[in-house]
Enzyme design. Structure first.
Site, PDB file in Angstrom:
ATOM      1  N   ILE A  54      -6.781   8.039  -0.881  1.00 38.88           N
ATOM      2  CA  ILE A  54      -6.685   6.576  -0.931  1.00 38.88           C
ATOM      3  C   ILE A  54      -7.603   6.093   0.186  1.00 38.88           C
ATOM      4  O   ILE A  54      -7.546   6.606   1.306  1.00 38.88           O
ATOM      5  CB  ILE A  54      -5.224   6.094  -0.752  1.00 38.88           C
ATOM      6  CG1 ILE A  54      -5.113   4.577  -0.877  1.00 38.88           C
ATOM      7  CG2 ILE A  54      -4.627   6.559   0.556  1.00 38.88           C
ATOM      8  CD1 ILE A  54      -3.647   4.070  -0.907  1.00 38.88           C
ATOM      9  N   SER A  55      -8.495   5.156  -0.119  1.00 36.04           N
ATOM     10  CA  SER A  55      -9.495   4.757   0.873  1.00 36.04           C
ATOM     11  C   SER A  55      -8.854   4.056   2.061  1.00 36.04           C
ATOM     12  O   SER A  55      -7.776   3.473   1.959  1.00 36.04           O
ATOM     13  CB  SER A  55     -10.528   3.821   0.244  1.00 36.04           C
ATOM     14  OG  SER A  55     -11.081   4.394  -0.911  1.00 36.04           O
ATOM     15  N   GLN A  56      -9.577   4.104   3.172  1.00 36.47           N
ATOM     16  CA  GLN A  56      -9.166   3.435   4.416  1.00 36.47           C
ATOM     17  C   GLN A  56      -9.052   1.916   4.173  1.00 36.47           C
ATOM     18  O   GLN A  56      -9.929   1.333   3.536  1.00 36.47           O
ATOM     19  CB  GLN A  56     -10.270   3.734   5.423  1.00 36.47           C
ATOM     20  CG  GLN A  56     -10.138   3.140   6.768  1.00 36.47           C
ATOM     21  CD  GLN A  56     -11.413   3.390   7.582  1.00 36.47           C
ATOM     22  OE1 GLN A  56     -12.278   4.152   7.167  1.00 36.47           O
ATOM     23  NE2 GLN A  56     -11.510   2.743   8.715  1.00 36.47           N
ATOM     24  N   PRO A  57      -7.994   1.281   4.655  1.00 35.38           N
ATOM     25  CA  PRO A  57      -7.806  -0.162   4.386  1.00 35.38           C
ATOM     26  C   PRO A  57      -9.022  -1.028   4.752  1.00 35.38           C
ATOM     27  O   PRO A  57      -9.401  -1.922   3.983  1.00 35.38           O
ATOM     28  CB  PRO A  57      -6.603  -0.539   5.255  1.00 35.38           C
ATOM     29  CG  PRO A  57      -5.861   0.735   5.481  1.00 35.38           C
ATOM     30  CD  PRO A  57      -6.865   1.847   5.413  1.00 35.38           C
ATOM     31  N   ARG A 104       0.821  -1.225   0.000  1.00 34.58           N
ATOM     32  CA  ARG A 104       0.000   0.000   0.000  1.00 34.58           C
ATOM     33  C   ARG A 104       0.852   1.272   0.000  1.00 34.58           C
ATOM     34  O   ARG A 104       0.498   2.259  -0.631  1.00 34.58           O
ATOM     35  CB  ARG A 104      -0.918  -0.052   1.238  1.00 34.58           C
ATOM     36  CG  ARG A 104      -1.856   1.146   1.391  1.00 34.58           C
ATOM     37  CD  ARG A 104      -2.847   0.863   2.508  1.00 34.58           C
ATOM     38  NE  ARG A 104      -3.473   2.062   3.025  1.00 34.58           N
ATOM     39  CZ  ARG A 104      -4.629   2.571   2.579  1.00 34.58           C
ATOM     40  NH1 ARG A 104      -5.270   1.980   1.596  1.00 34.58           N
ATOM     41  NH2 ARG A 104      -5.142   3.658   3.115  1.00 34.58           N
TER      42      ARG A 104
END
Ligand code: SAH
Length: 236
Positions: free
Chosen positions: A85-88, A59
């Site tokens: 970038i979206s939250q994992p 990531r």
């Protein structure tokens, strides 16, 4: 000097990561990624293929250098141009809701950094992803190519139009939030297909799963509140 506990913890983990690097194939971020995946699993994502893929996807390499140290915290990060970038955890949850399979061709709206596309690419046949901001489309394409995700095609354009030449898609995922799911995208969803999207305006978005049955009828389920960047109206 007072140092907040979370920062102390992260610093310690970075130190541990550095000394563990020789044991983890030279990737100093491995321990942080492992911790990220454990946290996702604790929150209820149990699909072993998705956990395996998130363990394998670097990531931090989808982020600019100055943001890489925070890549494995469970939060979204800004990547410029009003994008994040979206939250994992949300990446994992949306991927699980999509129920990806090796035979699937997937349409993603909102390429951003390319991270969600890379996660999906390891679980499906091919990912077609559309990004409206030219600079993001270009840098995501470069990152994906450099890291060897050869089954992702990035297109710069307006996600509201979908990708008619490749439709219908058995799976569609939106990672920017429209006020309502665009009919064009519902039309490009195959029968028996699933579409996952954050829907609604800033402050009142919900994650929605649409299933298109074999007879073409739709079933809509709300999964819970989320916070995504709004989908830009594009050139309509
Ligand atoms: N999936 C991304 C997160 C994307 S954030 C990742 O893993 O990093 C949402 C993205 O949607 C932003 O990059 C934004 O520029 C893009 N976007 C917004 N409106 C769009 C539209 N109409 N068509 C395509 N992309 C759009």
């Amino acid at each position: 000097m007072h140092v907040p506990a979370t920062i102390r913890l992260t610093g310690g983990l970075m130190f541990l990561a550095a000394i563990a690097a020789p044991l983890t194939g030279g990737d100093p971020f491995s321990p942080l990624r492992e911790q990220m995946v454990r946290q996702i699993e604790d929150r209820g994502v149990r699909n072993p293929d998705i956990l395996r893929v998130m363990r394998a996807t670097p990531r931090h390499l989808f982020l600019p250098g100055d943001l890489q140290s925070g890549a494995y915290q469970d939060r979204p990060l800004p990547i410029g141009y009003d994008a994040t970038i979206s939250q994992p955890y949300i990446v994992a949850l949306m991927t699980e809701l999509l129920e990806p399979a090796k035979s699937h061709r997937v349409l993603e709206i909102g390429t951003g950094s390319g991270y969600q596309a890379a996660v999906l690419a390891q679980l499906v046949d091919h990912v077609y992803t559309i990004e409206i901001v030219p600079a993001l489309a270009q840098s995501a394409q470069q990152t994906l190519r450099r890291l060897g995700y050869s089954n992702v095609t990035v297109r710069q354009g307006d996600g509201y139009r979908g990708w008619p030449e490749e439709a219908p898609f058995p799976r569609i995922i939106l990672t920017a939030s429209p006020p309502e799911i665009p009919q064009t995208l519902v039309d490009q969803l195959a029968r028996g297909g699933r579409l996952v999207a954050p829907v609604g305006r800033m402050g009142s978005q919900e994650l929605v799963l649409i299933e298109k049955k074999a007879d073409g009828s739709l079933r809509r389920r709300s999964v819970g509140p989320v916070a995504f960047v709004p989908m830009k109206p594009g050139g309509r």
